[in-house]
Design a protein around this motif. Structure first.
Motif, PDB file in Angstrom:
ATOM      1  N   SER A  86       0.673  -1.471   0.118  1.00 37.71           N
ATOM      2  CA  SER A  86       0.213   0.575   0.100  1.00 37.71           C
ATOM      3  C   SER A  86       0.692   1.289  -0.102  1.00 37.71           C
ATOM      4  CB  SER A  86      -0.917   0.307   0.829  1.00 37.71           C
ATOM      5  OG  SER A  86      -0.368  -0.291   2.784  1.00 37.71           O
ATOM      6  N   LEU A  87       0.262   2.614  -0.160  1.00 39.03           N
ATOM      7  CA  LEU A  87       1.111   3.482  -0.442  1.00 39.03           C
ATOM      8  C   LEU A  87       0.810   3.912   0.664  1.00 39.03           C
ATOM      9  CD1 LEU A  87       0.071   5.017  -4.108  1.00 39.03           C
ATOM     10  CD2 LEU A  87       1.562   3.828  -3.370  1.00 39.03           C
ATOM     11  N   PRO A  88       1.820   4.873   1.518  1.00 39.43           N
ATOM     12  CA  PRO A  88       1.511   6.003   2.789  1.00 39.43           C
ATOM     13  C   PRO A  88       0.418   6.417   2.967  1.00 39.43           C
ATOM     14  CG  PRO A  88       3.828   6.404   1.788  1.00 39.43           C
ATOM     15  CD  PRO A  88       2.863   5.568   1.026  1.00 39.43           C
TER      16      PRO A  88
END
Length: 67
Positions: A62-64
């Motif tokens: 996942s992205l931050p």
């Protein structure tokens, strides 16, 4: 790309050559590359998408969170 990443880390790839595929990984297992012998681009996608660990790995990324 796999070979470039291994070289940049100063490591040697661990190679497992089986009848239908070649698996390459970093010594710690954090980098992996699989090549299906005799498979073209589309058949390789079909084989890769049937790998049991792939879906779990994909959904573990996942992205931050946005700020």
């Amino acid at each position: 790309m796999f070979e470039a990443l291994i070289a940049a880390r100063g490591e040697q790839a661990v190679v497992k050559d089986e009848a239908a595929r070649i698996d390459r990984s970093s010594p710690d297992g954090s980098l992996r590359y699989t090549e299906y012998k005799g498979a073209g681009h589309n058949p390789a996608w079909d084989k890769g998408l049937n790998e049991p660990e792939l879906v779990d790995w994909m959904f573990s990324k996942s992205l931050p969170a946005a700020k």
